[in-house]
Design a protein around this motif. Structure first.
Motif, mmCIF file in Angstrom:
data_model
loop_
_atom_site.group_PDB
_atom_site.id
_atom_site.type_symbol
_atom_site.label_atom_id
_atom_site.label_comp_id
_atom_site.label_asym_id
_atom_site.label_seq_id
_atom_site.Cartn_x
_atom_site.Cartn_y
_atom_site.Cartn_z
ATOM 1 N N MET A 1 0.851 -1.198 0.000
ATOM 2 C CA MET A 1 0.000 0.000 0.000
ATOM 3 C C MET A 1 0.886 1.247 0.000
ATOM 4 S SD MET A 1 -3.170 1.045 0.000
ATOM 5 C CE MET A 1 -4.281 -0.192 0.627
ATOM 6 N N SER B 1 -5.866 5.636 2.097
ATOM 7 C CA SER B 1 -5.767 4.723 3.234
ATOM 8 C C SER B 1 -6.812 5.078 4.275
ATOM 9 C CB SER B 1 -4.378 4.799 3.865
ATOM 10 O OG SER B 1 -4.190 6.077 4.470
ATOM 11 N N THR C 1 -7.452 4.310 8.382
ATOM 12 C CA THR C 1 -6.780 3.786 9.572
ATOM 13 C C THR C 1 -7.711 3.825 10.773
ATOM 14 O OG1 THR C 1 -4.644 4.569 8.758
ATOM 15 C CG2 THR C 1 -4.806 4.081 11.101
ATOM 16 N N THR D 1 -4.732 -0.633 9.248
ATOM 17 C CA THR D 1 -4.970 0.232 8.089
ATOM 18 C C THR D 1 -5.454 -0.552 6.893
ATOM 19 O OG1 THR D 1 -3.335 1.841 8.848
ATOM 20 C CG2 THR D 1 -3.879 1.883 6.510
ATOM 21 N N PHE E 1 -8.212 0.617 3.300
ATOM 22 C CA PHE E 1 -8.360 1.648 2.276
ATOM 23 C C PHE E 1 -9.775 2.223 2.315
ATOM 24 C CE2 PHE E 1 -11.141 -0.212 -0.908
ATOM 25 C CZ PHE E 1 -11.079 -1.559 -0.620
#
Lengths: 386, 174
Positions: free
Chosen positions: B1, B103, B105, B118, B120
């Motif tokens: 990522m 992203s 989180t 994390t 997306f």
């Protein structure tokens, strides 16, 4: 014109007065029995010989399984970890975890099934069902007066016994053949998926071993019989069985429908409720011991099996013993549990009524009447000017 | 990522800024909104570059969640979304379309997962309505935007699908 204006003022005044008049209320409230993790805590302690949680589990005889079965799927392990954190206890082996967590899922299921506590529609269906109140040790709608207590207790016993019998049959179905030890492969014959709801994650399908899942539901009902009834001071005898469905309606009378369900006796964290919680733990342990003996007798002769079955009946009857003569008329023989329960009874919640329009509606109707009058007055004045 | 992010940022810096530098302008959006289907709020900032009707931006969005199950501790820190997006202004700059990705989180421990996990997010806003207040300030109303956040991708996934409704204030220096 003055007469018309005074008539309208009178009408408006009547509307507002009606709006401010107190009215009967009927509403819906979703309740739950021993709130989580009460059932899990009680079941955990009943799972072991004593409250120290030491030693082996008491539920499943050691020679029943060939090897030690365990569910190792990622989903199941995550659920297991969550439930262990809820009761602040970590099982010492995968096998023990497999048995214990399956029991926990079973004891939770009657109160939450596979949807959220805030899923009002689903929980309303679950807790207000005309049938199935015995699953929470509560009265059915037509169980009235003192005889209704006896009916409710008998229904509760029948419910527990049916679940235990179903658990036993499912256990037998887990064997590869009659009398043989359960293997990891044959166990799958009686593994089912049930919904497990978690905040933010929604409903998760988790595999459970059906015999212990069903036994967990039976334990739930037995544990609820200590929270949802008025018992003798020593908790040994039931005096009266609580009512939830009618307690939240407008058509409730304690003399007929029994005492209301209580949120107070549901609170296992309340130190005053501890004697009931301890009694529920002992009852759960007694049920598990009896079920273990029933399982152990499955390979024995007919007489031994019948004796184990009769012992189950005896244990269930003993833990739900009913004593008549202590009802509404004599204040439930002055048991202290009645006074405690009445501190937080289940009552209708909202102010809507079946008998008269809601206050807000009447006020709005009055204001609309006034607005209509003013417009009509204005158009009449304009016509006169023209 | 992280590797993909580096490529995206490098591409933006290498290709995007020179291409947009002619007749382009900076803009900053501050956003706030609510979601009712997945009870939550959102507070965010977008900063980017815009040619007359197309633009690229960076986005930072804080999305606290409301847990009706937890009576005493209902408001959770939720998630933090960081990403990039594209926009298109249309109908004489009175409407705006955006799409962003990045992203997501987790900011708190859930029943199953730890904070800082994390994954997306994807967010699409088909129509934002724009009202210029001054030469530099524009008020935007987003009747509905669609946000899909998956901060947890492994084990039992954690998915938050939100219909968001919000307003934002755009500042475009002259």
């Amino acid at each position: 014109m003055k007469r018309a204006r005074s008539k309208l003022s009178l009408a408006l005044g009547v509307c507002i007065a009606a709006a401010l008049t107190p009215s009967n209320a009927a509403a819906f409230k979703i309740g739950s029995a021993f709130t989580d993790p009460c059932h899990e805590q009680i079941t955990l302690r009943g799972f072991f010989q004593d409250d120290s949680l030491e030693g082996e589990q008491i539920l499943v005889p050691s020679n029943i399984f060939e090897g030690k079965a365990a569910n190792q799927s990622a989903t199941w392990l995550q659920i297991a970890q969550y439930l262990e954190s809820e009761v602040d206890y970590t099982f010492r082996s995968d096998f023990e975890r497999f048995l214990g967590i399956t029991l926990f899922i079973g004891t939770r299921y009657p109160d939450q099934a596979n949807f959220a506590i805030m899923d009002i529609n689903s929980l309303r269906d679950l807790h207000l069902a005309v049938e199935g109140q015995e699953g929470h040790a509560l009265r059915a709608i037509d169980y009235d007066f003192e005889f209704g207590n006896e009916q409710a207790v008998l229904s509760l016993r029948d419910y527990i016994r049916e679940l235990v019998d179903e658990a036993y049959e499912s256990f037998e179905g887990s064997r590869p053949e009659s009398g043989a030890a359960i293997t990891k492969t044959s166990l799958k014959n009686q593994t089912v998926k049930v919904g497990f709801w978690l905040d933010f994650y929604g409903t998760i399908d988790v595999e459970v071993w059906r015999p212990l899942f069903l036994l967990g539901k039976a334990a739930h009902a037995l544990q609820d019989s200590f929270a949802h009834t008025y018992r003798s001071e020593d908790t040994k005898n039931i005096y009266a069985v609580g009512n939830f469905v009618e307690a939240i309606s407008t058509d409730y009378a304690e003399s007929r429908d029994g005492p209301r369900h209580s949120d107070q006796t549901d609170d296992c964290q309340d130190p005053r409720v501890k004697p009931l919680v301890d009694a529920a733990i002992n009852a759960t342990r007694a049920l598990f011991f009896a079920f273990r003996d029933y399982l152990a007798a499955s390979n024995a002769d007919e007489a031994t099996r019948l004796a184990a079955s009769a012992n189950l009946d005896r244990v269930i009857a003993e833990q739900t013993a009913y004593q008549s003569g202590c009802g509404f008329e004599n204040n439930y023989c002055e048991t202290p549990w009645a006074e405690l329960a009445k501190e937080a009874e289940t009552v209708p919640l909202l102010g809507c009524t079946n008998a008269s329009p809601a206050p807000w509606f009447m006020t709005l109707a009055g204001l609309l009447c006034l607005q209509w009058y003013r417009r009509r007055r204005r158009s009449t004045d304009q016509e006169l000017i023209v | 990522m992280l590797y993909l992010y580096r490529i995206a940022i490098a591409a933006y810096l290498t290709l995007g800024i020179p291409a947009l530098s002619s007749a382009s302008s900076l803009f900053i959006n501050t956003q706030s909104g609510l979601s009712f289907n997945s009870v939550s709020a959102n507070l965010g900032v977008e900063a980017g570059i815009r040619k007359p009707s197309y633009g690229l931006f960076f986005k930072a969005d804080w999305n606290p969640w409301f847990s009706p199950q937890a009576v005493q501790d209902a408001l959770k820190p939720g998630i933090m979304n960081l990403g990039i997006g594209v926009e298109h202004l249309y109908f004489n700059d009175r409407c705006r379309f955006t799409a962003s990705v990045g992203s997501s989180t987790l900011l708190f421990d859930t029943a199953l997962d730890e904070a800082w996990t994390t994954g997306f997010f994807i967010e699409v806003s088909p129509v934002s309505l724009r009202w210029p207040l001054t030469e530099e300030l524009t008020l935007q109303v987003e009747p509905t935007s669609i946000s899909l956040a998956m901060p947890v991708l492994s084990g039992i996934p954690l998915i938050s699908f939100q219909y968001r409704h919000g307003i934002s204030l755009e500042w475009k220096p002259q």
